[in-house]
Design a protein around this motif. Structure first.
Motif, PDB file in Angstrom:
ATOM      1  N   PRO A 134       0.838  -1.206   0.000  1.00 61.43           N
ATOM      2  CA  PRO A 134       0.000   0.000   0.000  1.00 61.43           C
ATOM      3  C   PRO A 134       0.872   1.255   0.000  1.00 61.43           C
ATOM      4  CG  PRO A 134      -0.763  -1.540   1.651  1.00 61.43           C
ATOM      5  CD  PRO A 134       0.509  -2.108   1.101  1.00 61.43           C
ATOM      6  N   LEU A 136       0.424   4.407   0.521  1.00 62.53           N
ATOM      7  CA  LEU A 136       0.369   5.349   1.638  1.00 62.53           C
ATOM      8  C   LEU A 136       1.183   4.825   2.818  1.00 62.53           C
ATOM      9  CD1 LEU A 136      -0.803   7.965   2.827  1.00 62.53           C
ATOM     10  CD2 LEU A 136      -2.667   6.606   3.714  1.00 62.53           C
ATOM     11  N   PHE A 232      -1.842  15.252   7.141  1.00 68.10           N
ATOM     12  CA  PHE A 232      -3.028  15.012   7.959  1.00 68.10           C
ATOM     13  C   PHE A 232      -2.696  14.086   9.126  1.00 68.10           C
ATOM     14  CE2 PHE A 232      -6.845  12.515   8.901  1.00 68.10           C
ATOM     15  CZ  PHE A 232      -7.736  13.529   9.197  1.00 68.10           C
ATOM     16  N   LEU A 233      -1.820  13.113   8.881  1.00 69.65           N
ATOM     17  CA  LEU A 233      -1.456  12.171   9.937  1.00 69.65           C
ATOM     18  C   LEU A 233      -0.347  12.719  10.833  1.00 69.65           C
ATOM     19  CD1 LEU A 233      -1.497   8.858   7.887  1.00 69.65           C
ATOM     20  CD2 LEU A 233      -3.215   9.671   9.480  1.00 69.65           C
ATOM     21  N   LEU A 253     -10.353  19.330  11.901  1.00 64.88           N
ATOM     22  CA  LEU A 253     -11.223  18.221  12.287  1.00 64.88           C
ATOM     23  C   LEU A 253     -12.028  18.533  13.546  1.00 64.88           C
ATOM     24  CD1 LEU A 253     -11.544  15.580  10.848  1.00 64.88           C
ATOM     25  CD2 LEU A 253      -9.913  14.551  12.397  1.00 64.88           C
TER      26      LEU A 253
ATOM     27  N   PRO B 135      -9.393  14.034  -1.324  1.00 67.34           N
ATOM     28  CA  PRO B 135      -8.761  13.209  -0.300  1.00 67.34           C
ATOM     29  C   PRO B 135      -9.805  12.703   0.685  1.00 67.34           C
ATOM     30  CG  PRO B 135      -7.964  15.466  -0.203  1.00 67.34           C
ATOM     31  CD  PRO B 135      -8.946  15.413  -1.302  1.00 67.34           C
ATOM     32  N   PHE B 137      -9.895  12.159   3.821  1.00 71.22           N
ATOM     33  CA  PHE B 137     -10.149  12.853   5.080  1.00 71.22           C
ATOM     34  C   PHE B 137     -10.939  14.129   4.858  1.00 71.22           C
ATOM     35  CE2 PHE B 137      -6.496  15.395   3.925  1.00 71.22           C
ATOM     36  CZ  PHE B 137      -5.671  14.485   3.306  1.00 71.22           C
ATOM     37  N   ALA B 263      -5.076  -2.924  -1.322  1.00 70.44           N
ATOM     38  CA  ALA B 263      -3.969  -2.091  -0.860  1.00 70.44           C
ATOM     39  C   ALA B 263      -4.426  -0.649  -0.665  1.00 70.44           C
ATOM     40  CB  ALA B 263      -2.821  -2.156  -1.859  1.00 70.44           C
ATOM     41  N   GLY B 267      -4.776   1.736   2.947  1.00 68.62           N
ATOM     42  CA  GLY B 267      -4.304   3.109   3.107  1.00 68.62           C
ATOM     43  C   GLY B 267      -5.460   4.037   3.452  1.00 68.62           C
ATOM     44  N   GLY B 268      -6.587   3.850   2.738  1.00 68.02           N
ATOM     45  CA  GLY B 268      -7.770   4.666   2.991  1.00 68.02           C
ATOM     46  C   GLY B 268      -8.300   4.449   4.395  1.00 68.02           C
ATOM     47  N   VAL B 270      -6.595   3.718   7.067  1.00 65.67           N
ATOM     48  CA  VAL B 270      -5.762   4.450   8.034  1.00 65.67           C
ATOM     49  C   VAL B 270      -6.252   5.892   8.149  1.00 65.67           C
ATOM     50  CG1 VAL B 270      -3.431   5.286   8.500  1.00 65.67           C
ATOM     51  CG2 VAL B 270      -3.754   2.989   7.615  1.00 65.67           C
ATOM     52  N   LEU B 271      -6.553   6.498   6.998  1.00 64.96           N
ATOM     53  CA  LEU B 271      -6.996   7.894   7.007  1.00 64.96           C
ATOM     54  C   LEU B 271      -8.405   8.032   7.567  1.00 64.96           C
ATOM     55  CD1 LEU B 271      -5.608   8.985   3.548  1.00 64.96           C
ATOM     56  CD2 LEU B 271      -4.768   9.673   5.773  1.00 64.96           C
ATOM     57  N   ASN B 274      -8.487   7.764  11.308  1.00 70.42           N
ATOM     58  CA  ASN B 274      -8.012   8.956  11.999  1.00 70.42           C
ATOM     59  C   ASN B 274      -8.978  10.125  11.863  1.00 70.42           C
ATOM     60  OD1 ASN B 274      -5.205   8.662  13.290  1.00 70.42           O
ATOM     61  ND2 ASN B 274      -5.100   7.454  11.411  1.00 70.42           N
ATOM     62  N   THR B 275      -9.798  10.114  10.796  1.00 71.54           N
ATOM     63  CA  THR B 275     -10.787  11.171  10.643  1.00 71.54           C
ATOM     64  C   THR B 275     -11.937  10.973  11.615  1.00 71.54           C
ATOM     65  OG1 THR B 275     -10.255  11.071   8.301  1.00 71.54           O
ATOM     66  CG2 THR B 275     -12.101  12.454   8.908  1.00 71.54           C
TER      67      THR B 275
END
Lengths: 315, 329
Positions: A134, A136, A232-233, A253, B135, B137, B263, B267-268, B270-271, B274-275
């Motif tokens: 992945p 990201l 963002f992270l 956020l 994106p 988020f 994959a 990744g998505g 993870v975002l 967190n959102t």
């Protein structure tokens, strides 16, 4: 000079309606962001980390209004300025990472495709593994490591993005090289006694390089959102070093539930705009350059008028 | 299919090289500056970090084969426990997202493909491009502001504190949605389900653009194929031709793409996590990154890599079952 531009624009003139429309729209959107990036010091009303003007503090989280067109956030920053400076950050990071990954990926692909055998197998295998991971997550790991060794700034952000795009150039260039290697003109060059370096550099390079602009623009679009994701992270560029849209969104956020929309909306729209602009340029270029997708515009043919006295068959 | 072992090996080696061989020392990163060098050296020795790299490398490979992903440095917790406690939330999030993506993406792709170049087609394609360009988020943020607030839907966490207390304290499956269902408490189940709604929708929107594009192109291609032409020539009504002849074949590649999207979906996730402050593996990863906890990051990343490889293998197998053309190659 004129003929050079003429040749450069030739594929563009041959495009048909939709492809041209996509390309032009994309170029206009991307161009706007590039101008904002270059002239950020002139265009932005304030600095990206400026909290006061002439000793007077900016209001905290004030809605968009005459003093601050896009409002201010809870760090007292002016959002319009941060959006404009953010364009500079985004474009410089992405430009750097795209150039670097092409500089590494293209020669590796050329070498792998031309030399073949074990070099090829090993390189393909490593690149495939990188590609399957992945992207990201890979960028996160690299950003995490680089944060430690060289700090978090434009360079380390660009480097973490570079890694994830190398395999794409490698794959495309390698595959084109493998098919071009057997072409008659390469055989002719070899028969004339050209060295391997010459064949790769002069004959193959200019043939395999054609797909690179398309990949580069599409990667650039992807890189914009990945950079924002890192920000963002909390793994991207620190807010005092440069303005970064993703970081601003992460700060926004907590505002969302309080009904404060402007702190997140404007940086987010900037990301969407630039990504879409670059995607359109990439798609447009693809349809313009790629011969399998290209639709040539037909020139209008005027037939000579029918001569009287000839009867049409069957009428 | 045998490629899975070398693939896994390359990924594991990559993770090891990145997180162990690269400069930066886990112990001093986690507690640097606070302890004196002898204590740090002792800690390093207790973690086995003072041994030759090659020994550490084979030990790492051996651990992964035994499904042991190591222990965290900051709170001395086995990574496997993190995966057990938080993996369920990530699992239900991604499955829910796939359901949303299929439910939104396939019908839209079908409409766009059938009515090529109509207004509907243009709008649907635009929708696909925008959901891909935006994106995740940011989409999540917009949904929180413009959907969740007016409707009063939850935007944070997987359950309200009450449900968390009632159901989460005695986990059976470690997947909160199933635990809530098993508890027999209808309210708790609904609560967890409603908490899933927006995060799944957000992540689903990211993937649905891919489905729209794929289904549309496939419908266009199958509608031009000979067997569709033949069906039409036999006088079968157009709707039936589309439903029974074109649509079914257009859906086969979707399965392949589901695998390729795994994959991207990770990744998505993870975002998204967190959102929406979702208690999944993505938030844990970011938490341990902030704690500069090398072993934890290494364990979690290794697990993600394993998931990607396993999913791509599973998709290959499913593909062979569905599409006979794949099998005989």
């Amino acid at each position: 000079m004129n003929s050079f531009f003429g040749r450069l624009l030739a594929p563009f003139r041959n495009t048909t309606g939709l492809a041209r429309w996509i390309l032009v729209t994309g170029l206009i959107i991307t161009g706007t962001f590039v101008i904002a990036a270059i002239f950020a010091p002139i265009l932005a009303p304030y600095g990206f980390a400026q909290m006061s003007v002439a000793g007077v503090d900016f209001p905290k989280t004030s809605p968009p209004g005459p003093g601050h067109l896009f409002g201010t956030n809870n760090q007292f920053y002016d959002i319009l300025s941060r959006v404009i400076w953010g364009a500079q950050t985004a474009i410089s990071v992405v430009l750097l990472s795209v150039v670097l990954s092409a500089l590494i990926g293209v020669p590796l692909g050329l070498l792998s495709g031309y030399v073949g055998r074990w070099t090829d197998r090993i390189l393909v295998f490593i690149m495939d593994a990188l590609y399957a991971f992945p992207s990201l997550l890979l960028a996160i790991v690299f950003a995490f490591l680089l944060q430690h060794s060289i700090g978090s700034g434009v360079i380390s952000a660009a480097l973490s993005l570079t890694v994830i795009y190398i395999p794409q150039y490698f794959r495309v260039v390698r595959n084109t090289t493998v098919s071009a290697r057997e072409a008659t003109y390469v055989e002719a060059a070899r028969a004339l006694g050209a060295k391997n370096g010459t064949i790769m550099g002069r004959y193959l390079f200019s043939n395999v390089i054609q797909s690179v602009p398309v990949i580069a623009t599409l990667n650039a679009a992807d890189a914009i959102s990945t950079l924002a994701a890192l920000g963002f992270l909390g793994l991207g560029i620190q807010p005092t070093d440069a303005s970064e849209w993703g970081y601003d969104l992460s700060r926004a956020l907590q505002d969302a539930s309080a009904g404060i929309w402007w702190t997140g909306f404007f940086p987010g729209m900037a990301i969407v705009g630039l990504v879409m602009g670059l995607t359109l340029v990439g798609e447009g270029l693809n349809e313009t350059i790629n011969p399998t997708l290209r639709k040539r515009r037909f020139r209008k043919v005027t037939l000579p008028p029918r001569t009287p006295g000839r009867e049409e068959v069957g009428s | 299919m045998l490629l899975i072992i070398p693939m896994m090996w390359v990924l594991l080696t990559m993770v090891f090289i990145l997180l162990r061989v690269a400069p930066g020392d886990p112990v001093s990163a986690a507690v640097g500056g606070k302890l004196d060098p002898t204590v740090i050296a002792a800690r390093r020795a207790s973690l086995g970090l003072d041994r030759p790299l090659i020994v550490q490398y084979f030990e790492y490979l051996g651990q992964v084969i035994r499904l042991d992903f190591g222990k965290t440095l900051s709170d001395n917790r086995p990574v496997l426990d993190i995966i057990r406690d938080n993996g369920g939330a990530t699992l239900t999030l991604t499955i829910g997202a796939f359901l949303f993506a299929l439910v939104i993406g396939i019908p839209l792709g079908l409409i766009a493909g059938r009515r090529r170049d109509s207004i509907a087609d243009v709008l649907i394609r635009l929708f696909g491009v925008i959901t891909y360009a935006a994106p995740i988020f940011f989409v999540g943020l917009l949904i929180q502001m413009f959907v969740a607030r007016p409707l009063g839907l939850p935007t944070s966490g997987i359950a309200s504190p009450r449900t968390q207390f009632m159901v989460g304290s005695a986990p059976k499956t470690h997947i909160l949605l199933f635990d809530a269902a098993l508890s027999g408490d209808g309210n708790a189940f609904m609560d967890v389900l409603i908490h899933h709604l927006l995060p799944c929708l957000t992540l689903g929107l990211l993937v649905c653009g891919v489905f729209i594009r794929l289904v549309r192109v496939n419908i266009l291609q199958t509608l031009q194929s000979d067997y569709v032409e033949a069906a039409r020539a036999r006088g079968i009504p157009e709707n039936k031709v589309i439903r029974d002849h074109a649509f079914r074949n257009a859906l086969v590649p979707v399965v392949t793409v589901i695998g390729l999207q795994a994959a991207m979906l990770l990744g998505g996730a993870v975002l998204t996590e967190n959102t929406f402050n979702w208690p999944g593996l993505g938030t844990q990863l970011v938490h341990y990154i902030e704690a500069l906890d090398y072993p934890a990051v290494q364990g979690l990343v290794t697990f993600f890599a394993a998931i990607v490889v396993v999913v791509s293998l599973a998709v290959d197998v499913i593909n062979a079952l569905i599409d006979p053309r794949v099998r005989y190659r």
